[in-house]
Write a protein that holds these residues in place. Sequence first.
Motif, mmCIF file in Angstrom:
data_model
loop_
_atom_site.group_PDB
_atom_site.id
_atom_site.type_symbol
_atom_site.label_atom_id
_atom_site.label_comp_id
_atom_site.label_asym_id
_atom_site.label_seq_id
_atom_site.Cartn_x
_atom_site.Cartn_y
_atom_site.Cartn_z
ATOM 1 N N CYS A 186 0.832 -1.159 0.055
ATOM 2 C CA CYS A 186 0.233 -0.090 -0.081
ATOM 3 C C CYS A 186 1.028 1.158 0.020
ATOM 4 O O CYS A 186 0.526 2.172 -0.437
ATOM 5 C CB CYS A 186 -0.876 0.123 1.283
ATOM 6 N N GLN A 187 1.961 1.269 0.594
ATOM 7 C CA GLN A 187 2.922 2.422 0.677
ATOM 8 C C GLN A 187 3.368 2.829 -0.597
ATOM 9 O O GLN A 187 3.593 3.914 -1.049
ATOM 10 C CB GLN A 187 4.071 2.216 1.624
ATOM 11 N N ALA A 188 3.620 1.545 -1.430
ATOM 12 C CA ALA A 188 4.172 1.951 -2.626
ATOM 13 C C ALA A 188 3.153 2.668 -3.539
ATOM 14 O O ALA A 188 3.492 3.536 -4.329
ATOM 15 C CB ALA A 188 4.491 0.563 -3.464
ATOM 16 N N VAL A 189 1.808 2.139 -3.407
ATOM 17 C CA VAL A 189 0.520 2.822 -4.213
ATOM 18 C C VAL A 189 0.614 4.438 -3.660
ATOM 19 O O VAL A 189 0.529 5.229 -4.561
ATOM 20 C CB VAL A 189 -0.577 2.154 -3.962
ATOM 21 N N VAL A 190 0.738 4.660 -2.514
ATOM 22 C CA VAL A 190 0.503 5.940 -1.754
ATOM 23 C C VAL A 190 1.680 6.723 -2.447
ATOM 24 O O VAL A 190 1.705 7.896 -2.726
ATOM 25 C CB VAL A 190 0.632 5.801 -0.563
ATOM 26 N N ASP A 191 2.972 6.179 -2.255
ATOM 27 C CA ASP A 191 4.133 6.917 -2.673
ATOM 28 C C ASP A 191 4.194 7.194 -4.352
ATOM 29 O O ASP A 191 4.585 8.445 -4.739
ATOM 30 C CB ASP A 191 5.406 6.072 -2.629
ATOM 31 N N THR A 192 3.643 6.463 -5.168
ATOM 32 C CA THR A 192 3.417 6.528 -6.533
ATOM 33 C C THR A 192 2.600 7.654 -6.768
ATOM 34 O O THR A 192 2.893 8.841 -7.428
ATOM 35 C CB THR A 192 2.903 5.496 -7.171
ATOM 36 N N PHE A 193 1.093 7.928 -6.163
ATOM 37 C CA PHE A 193 0.529 9.248 -6.269
ATOM 38 C C PHE A 193 1.162 10.416 -5.606
ATOM 39 O O PHE A 193 1.045 11.380 -6.150
ATOM 40 C CB PHE A 193 -0.762 8.813 -5.283
ATOM 41 N N ASN A 194 1.764 10.433 -4.494
ATOM 42 C CA ASN A 194 2.418 11.421 -3.852
ATOM 43 C C ASN A 194 3.373 12.179 -4.804
ATOM 44 O O ASN A 194 3.887 13.273 -4.400
ATOM 45 C CB ASN A 194 3.126 11.188 -2.257
ATOM 46 N N ALA A 195 4.071 11.215 -5.522
ATOM 47 C CA ALA A 195 5.110 11.748 -6.470
ATOM 48 C C ALA A 195 4.636 12.421 -7.718
ATOM 49 O O ALA A 195 5.530 13.144 -8.486
ATOM 50 C CB ALA A 195 5.886 10.466 -6.700
ATOM 51 N N ARG A 196 3.305 12.481 -8.044
ATOM 52 C CA ARG A 196 2.835 13.111 -9.163
ATOM 53 C C ARG A 196 2.860 14.762 -9.043
ATOM 54 O O ARG A 196 2.973 14.898 -7.789
ATOM 55 C CB ARG A 196 1.202 12.685 -9.243
ATOM 56 N N GLU A 197 2.988 15.424 -10.130
ATOM 57 C CA GLU A 197 2.953 16.858 -9.939
ATOM 58 C C GLU A 197 1.473 17.209 -9.516
ATOM 59 O O GLU A 197 0.558 16.404 -9.699
ATOM 60 C CB GLU A 197 2.849 17.342 -11.477
ATOM 61 N N PRO A 212 -6.494 17.576 -2.573
ATOM 62 C CA PRO A 212 -5.940 16.065 -3.045
ATOM 63 C C PRO A 212 -4.607 15.719 -2.600
ATOM 64 O O PRO A 212 -4.303 14.578 -2.450
ATOM 65 C CB PRO A 212 -6.091 16.010 -4.587
ATOM 66 N N ARG A 213 -3.719 16.583 -2.278
ATOM 67 C CA ARG A 213 -2.241 16.466 -2.024
ATOM 68 C C ARG A 213 -2.481 15.642 -0.440
ATOM 69 O O ARG A 213 -1.234 14.800 -0.332
ATOM 70 C CB ARG A 213 -1.630 17.607 -2.116
ATOM 71 N N PHE A 214 -3.346 15.678 0.212
ATOM 72 C CA PHE A 214 -3.560 15.168 1.535
ATOM 73 C C PHE A 214 -4.240 14.027 1.534
ATOM 74 O O PHE A 214 -4.570 13.416 2.679
ATOM 75 C CB PHE A 214 -4.004 16.093 2.532
#
Length: 215
Positions: A10-21, A81-83
């Motif tokens: 799940c952290q990998a999914v979250v990290d992928t989203f958080n890395a977006r512009e 959305p960033r949070f």
Amino acid sequence: MTPVQYGAACQAVVDTFNAREPAQKDHNYWNDPVIDPVRAEIKDHYIAEQNRRCCYCNREYPTNNKAVWDGEHIIAKSLAPRFMFEPRNLAASCKDCNIAKGEDEIRVDPNRKSFPDQSQHYIIVHPHFDDYDDHIRWYGDAVKPLSPKGGELVGMCKLWRFGVAKAGVEVAPPNPLVDGLIGVMMDPQADPLTKAVAIEGYKEYVRARAQKPAD
């Protein structure tokens, strides 16, 4: 309250989203099937962490069935959305409180870029940064706010609904006196004793109507 700690997948999914512009962080991503395990992990954690009590009304819902609960974004995901996956922005709420709160703004400063991480940054009682009992007190089904933040939460999540339902407000009152009783029951600032008297008065009205012969 202890924030959720995501498992590795799940952290990998979250990290992928958080890395977006920033412009690519769409709150609708929350409903993407790839997020299903993340949502489940969030609900499982907070249902247990909150002892199966809603973070807003503090009522116990004695089930771990995730369909009964909403994964609550304290700052609405549509507003920031960033949070969306920030653990301190997440909790478990009952569906009625979630619907009542909706997309309302709860930040003191909506223009703040970093995550608001202190109690004074919020206009309502925050599940992670506030002690609920310092702000809200329940007298059975009658609620009394103990602070401005408590008053905001009572109004935003319609916490007066429990007292009104207990009084049988679904029966339509035909006179101003009963309207006044309902007004007291719905007033989050009303004195608890006054509210309790109003509830009992309305109960008597409902009982009297129930015993009255049909016209």
